[in-house]
Design a protein around this motif. Structure first.
Motif, PDB file in Angstrom:
ATOM      1  N   UNK A  58       3.516  14.211  26.825  1.00 11.83           N
ATOM      2  CA  UNK A  58       4.682  13.352  26.646  1.00 11.83           C
ATOM      3  C   UNK A  58       5.957  14.180  26.718  1.00 11.83           C
ATOM      4  N   UNK A  59       7.044  13.517  27.110  1.00 12.00           N
ATOM      5  CA  UNK A  59       8.387  14.074  27.060  1.00 12.00           C
ATOM      6  C   UNK A  59       9.298  12.967  26.548  1.00 12.00           C
ATOM      7  N   UNK A  60      10.217  13.309  25.675  1.00 11.23           N
ATOM      8  CA  UNK A  60      11.035  12.255  25.071  1.00 11.23           C
ATOM      9  C   UNK A  60      12.427  12.762  24.708  1.00 11.23           C
ATOM     10  N   UNK A  61      13.433  11.889  24.903  1.00 13.15           N
ATOM     11  CA  UNK A  61      14.810  12.134  24.471  1.00 13.15           C
ATOM     12  C   UNK A  61      15.121  11.090  23.395  1.00 13.15           C
ATOM     13  N   UNK A  62      15.592  11.546  22.228  1.00 15.70           N
ATOM     14  CA  UNK A  62      15.791  10.626  21.112  1.00 15.70           C
ATOM     15  C   UNK A  62      16.886  11.113  20.182  1.00 15.70           C
ATOM     16  N   UNK A  63      17.296  10.264  19.258  1.00 14.25           N
ATOM     17  CA  UNK A  63      18.240  10.663  18.212  1.00 14.25           C
ATOM     18  C   UNK A  63      17.556  10.492  16.856  1.00 14.25           C
ATOM     19  N   UNK A  64      17.801  11.451  15.971  1.00 14.44           N
ATOM     20  CA  UNK A  64      17.192  11.436  14.646  1.00 14.44           C
ATOM     21  C   UNK A  64      18.285  11.362  13.585  1.00 14.44           C
ATOM     22  N   UNK A  65      18.071  10.565  12.558  1.00 10.42           N
ATOM     23  CA  UNK A  65      19.050  10.397  11.482  1.00 10.42           C
ATOM     24  C   UNK A  65      18.860  11.472  10.412  1.00 10.42           C
ATOM     25  N   UNK A  66      19.986  12.034   9.946  1.00 12.02           N
ATOM     26  CA  UNK A  66      19.954  13.043   8.888  1.00 12.02           C
ATOM     27  C   UNK A  66      20.934  12.675   7.782  1.00 12.02           C
ATOM     28  N   UNK A  67      20.506  12.870   6.537  1.00  8.68           N
ATOM     29  CA  UNK A  67      21.364  12.725   5.367  1.00  8.68           C
ATOM     30  C   UNK A  67      21.241  14.010   4.565  1.00  8.68           C
ATOM     31  N   UNK A  68      22.371  14.683   4.365  1.00  9.27           N
ATOM     32  CA  UNK A  68      22.369  15.952   3.616  1.00  9.27           C
ATOM     33  C   UNK A  68      21.345  16.933   4.199  1.00  9.27           C
ATOM     34  N   UNK A  69      21.343  17.059   5.516  1.00 10.79           N
ATOM     35  CA  UNK A  69      20.470  17.997   6.245  1.00 10.79           C
ATOM     36  C   UNK A  69      18.987  17.643   6.156  1.00 10.79           C
ATOM     37  N   UNK A  70      18.667  16.458   5.662  1.00 11.48           N
ATOM     38  CA  UNK A  70      17.276  16.019   5.570  1.00 11.48           C
ATOM     39  C   UNK A  70      17.055  14.838   6.508  1.00 11.48           C
ATOM     40  N   UNK A  71      15.992  14.903   7.292  1.00  5.94           N
ATOM     41  CA  UNK A  71      15.688  13.818   8.212  1.00  5.94           C
ATOM     42  C   UNK A  71      15.293  12.561   7.441  1.00  5.94           C
ATOM     43  N   UNK A  72      15.878  11.421   7.842  1.00  8.47           N
ATOM     44  CA  UNK A  72      15.542  10.145   7.211  1.00  8.47           C
ATOM     45  C   UNK A  72      14.967   9.165   8.234  1.00  8.47           C
ATOM     46  N   UNK A  73      14.511   9.701   9.358  1.00  5.06           N
ATOM     47  CA  UNK A  73      13.839   8.841  10.324  1.00  5.06           C
ATOM     48  C   UNK A  73      14.431   8.886  11.717  1.00  5.06           C
ATOM     49  N   UNK A  74      13.676   8.331  12.660  1.00  5.64           N
ATOM     50  CA  UNK A  74      14.102   8.260  14.047  1.00  5.64           C
ATOM     51  C   UNK A  74      15.077   7.100  14.211  1.00  5.64           C
ATOM     52  N   UNK A  75      16.220   7.357  14.819  1.00  4.57           N
ATOM     53  CA  UNK A  75      17.188   6.278  15.055  1.00  4.57           C
ATOM     54  C   UNK A  75      16.807   5.473  16.293  1.00  4.57           C
ATOM     55  N   UNK A  76      16.597   6.148  17.413  1.00  7.18           N
ATOM     56  CA  UNK A  76      16.210   5.446  18.644  1.00  7.18           C
ATOM     57  C   UNK A  76      15.675   6.442  19.660  1.00  7.18           C
ATOM     58  N   UNK A  77      14.885   5.923  20.583  1.00  5.32           N
ATOM     59  CA  UNK A  77      14.410   6.715  21.717  1.00  5.32           C
ATOM     60  C   UNK A  77      15.166   6.244  22.947  1.00  5.32           C
ATOM     61  N   UNK A  78      15.854   7.164  23.605  1.00  7.99           N
ATOM     62  CA  UNK A  78      16.657   6.797  24.778  1.00  7.99           C
ATOM     63  C   UNK A  78      15.803   6.757  26.042  1.00  7.99           C
ATOM     64  N   UNK A  79      14.924   7.727  26.172  1.00 10.16           N
ATOM     65  CA  UNK A  79      14.082   7.788  27.369  1.00 10.16           C
ATOM     66  C   UNK A  79      12.807   8.546  27.048  1.00 10.16           C
ATOM     67  N   UNK A  80      11.729   8.211  27.753  1.00  8.80           N
ATOM     68  CA  UNK A  80      10.450   8.876  27.502  1.00  8.80           C
ATOM     69  C   UNK A  80       9.595   8.864  28.759  1.00  8.80           C
ATOM     70  N   UNK A  81       8.698   9.821  28.813  1.00  6.06           N
ATOM     71  CA  UNK A  81       7.676   9.882  29.857  1.00  6.06           C
ATOM     72  C   UNK A  81       6.350  10.134  29.169  1.00  6.06           C
ATOM     73  N   UNK A  82       5.350   9.325  29.502  1.00  3.69           N
ATOM     74  CA  UNK A  82       4.001   9.538  28.979  1.00  3.69           C
ATOM     75  C   UNK A  82       3.065   9.681  30.163  1.00  3.69           C
ATOM     76  N   UNK A  83       2.472  10.854  30.277  1.00  4.36           N
ATOM     77  CA  UNK A  83       1.517  11.122  31.357  1.00  4.36           C
ATOM     78  C   UNK A  83       0.117  10.842  30.812  1.00  4.36           C
ATOM     79  N   UNK A  84      -0.522   9.801  31.366  1.00 10.12           N
ATOM     80  CA  UNK A  84      -1.796   9.327  30.826  1.00 10.12           C
ATOM     81  C   UNK A  84      -2.790   9.100  31.962  1.00 10.12           C
ATOM     82  N   UNK A  85      -3.906   9.835  31.899  1.00 12.27           N
ATOM     83  CA  UNK A  85      -4.977   9.710  32.891  1.00 12.27           C
ATOM     84  C   UNK A  85      -4.463   9.843  34.326  1.00 12.27           C
ATOM     85  N   UNK A  86      -3.556  10.810  34.513  1.00  9.17           N
ATOM     86  CA  UNK A  86      -3.060  11.110  35.857  1.00  9.17           C
ATOM     87  C   UNK A  86      -1.867  10.305  36.301  1.00  9.17           C
TER      88      UNK A  86
END
Length: 425
Positions: A204-232
């Motif tokens: 897999x390859x993915x471009x995304x944004x992650x939310x941080x509060x006080x330098x601690x991750x609080x979850x994935x905000x959104x995935x902008x683009x992704x590639x999943x290579x599956x069974x060729x």
């Protein structure tokens, strides 16, 4: 005309020299004083320290005690320890009900009590963290006030890639990426990739944004683009904003990655019982969960599969669902059809079925008081209300938006393609 020149005496020269020296000295003193005032002003600004705020409160002005809600602990039991009268606590809970219901205080969530720096250390504020971002502040004095707030959230753009050796979850962990990203990807590709059939070498390859509060991750905000290579095969996903309110994932041809379920597995029926965690069972005469929807219909009414999938179970439960079928639609959704009178021709375990295909007939087998279909939906193995399943859109990108879509996805695709896979150690 005659010009008369008066000769200056040595005393006059001396007097003139004193006057000039005094004027120069005064001018110099004024400049020095002005410069000194400017320096002092600058110094004062530098020495002024910013106020240290937390939850909008100046923490340095208080003694702050932080704790977590314990089992069987409620707002009253917490505040009574700080000598807040029960009458005042009750008023606080009543007034703030529309903003936050104190009955929803959860075990394990943090709370903070701000104590005055007086001899009694009286409690001035109570702050409860609703989740990792939202909180509510209660002022604990005669005039009770409260307000909800949000912590500052920073969104950081990230990329991730990885080769799968066992599971997507493990691949995230192995590449020091948030495992929550695996859940997001499995939801996006639920209709495209069989995550229970992932093969060694898929990646897999993915471009995304992650939310941080006080330098601690609080979850994935959104995935902008992704590639999943599956069974060729390569499966792209681009999060395209269709209008001001709606965004969905499409492949490079503008086709939606999601498919919709039918609204119901029957064409003509009525709902006789809804999803409930405590329903009175008409046969057993006890209350117990009913994690499905009952459709009352005549015996023999056609039952259809609400989506494409594979039959993973076919059987009979004498003390339960009677004749039943279980269909796995993808890595996320599974549906169950119970109390069936019989099955359609060719319906066997392992068979692939299409959306809208006839699979069975309404009956009253098992624990049942009359002909009906007990229909259930499971998401990631947990029962959910079938009437609240959000059927995702299946429409492709509109023709009038295709030019904008192509301009949008091409640079993202190039960036995704240029992401390199981590080198195996």
């Amino acid at each position: 005309m005659m010009h008369i020149t008066l000769k200056k005496t040595p005393f006059q020269y001396l007097l003139l020299l004193i006057i000039i020296s005094t004027v120069v000295s005064c001018s110099s003193d004024k400049k020095s004083e002005s410069k000194k005032t400017s320096v002092d002003s600058t110094t004062l600004v530098k020495e002024k320290e910013p106020i240290n705020l937390k939850f909008g409160l100046p923490v340095d002005s208080f003694i702050v005690e932080r704790n977590r809600v314990k089992r069987n602990e409620f707002l009253a039991s917490i505040l009574l320890k700080y000598n807040i009268p029960y009458k005042q606590i009750d008023l606080l809970a009543h007034k703030s009900k529309d903003t936050f219901d104190v009955k929803k205080i959860k075990v394990g969530n943090p709370y903070h009590v701000f104590l005055n720096k007086d001899s009694l250390h009286t409690a001035a504020y109570f702050v409860y963290e609703i989740d990792k971002i939202n909180y509510i502040v209660y002022q604990l004095n005669d005039s009770i006030t409260f307000s909800k707030g949000k912590k500052e959230v920073k969104r950081i753009q990230k990329t991730a890639s990885g080769q799968i050796n066992s599971s997507l979850w493990n691949a995230m962990t192995e590449n020091n990426t948030s495992p929550l990203l695996a859940l997001e990807l499995s939801d996006i590709y639920a209709w495209t990739v069989d995550f229970f059939g992932i093969e060694r070498g898929d990646y897999f390859k993915v471009m995304y944004t992650e939310n941080y509060v006080d330098s601690t991750s609080v979850g994935i905000n959104s995935i902008e683009a992704a590639l999943f290579h599956h069974r060729g095969d390569d499966y792209y996903a681009f999060n395209f904003q269709e209008d001001s309110l709606t965004s969905n994932y499409f492949d490079e041809d503008g086709k939606s990655l999601r498919k919709a379920f039918l609204k119901a597995p029957l064409k003509f029926s009525r709902i006789s019982s809804r999803f409930s965690n405590s329903r009175y069972h008409p046969v057993l005469k006890i209350r117990r969960p009913h994690h499905g929807v009952d459709y009352a219909a005549p015996k023999g009414t056609h039952v259809f599969s609400i989506g494409d999938g594979r039959i993973i179970a076919k059987g009979y439960q004498a003390k339960g669902g009677g004749n039943y079928l279980k269909i796995k639609h993808n890595s996320v959704y599974t549906t169950v059809y119970m109390h069936l009178n019989g099955f359609a021709k060719g319906i066997v375990k392992g068979k692939k079925v299409k959306q809208g295909e006839l699979i069975a007939y309404v009956g009253s087998t098992g624990l049942s008081t009359g002909p009906h279909l007990d229909f259930r939906v499971f998401k990631n193995g947990k029962p959910i209300d079938p009437l609240k399943v959000k059927a995702p859109p299946v429409e492709p990108v509109k023709k009038e938006d295709m030019r904008r879509f192509k301009e949008f996805y091409k640079p993202l695709k190039e960036s995704i393609d240029n992401l390199s896979l981590p080198v195996k150690q």
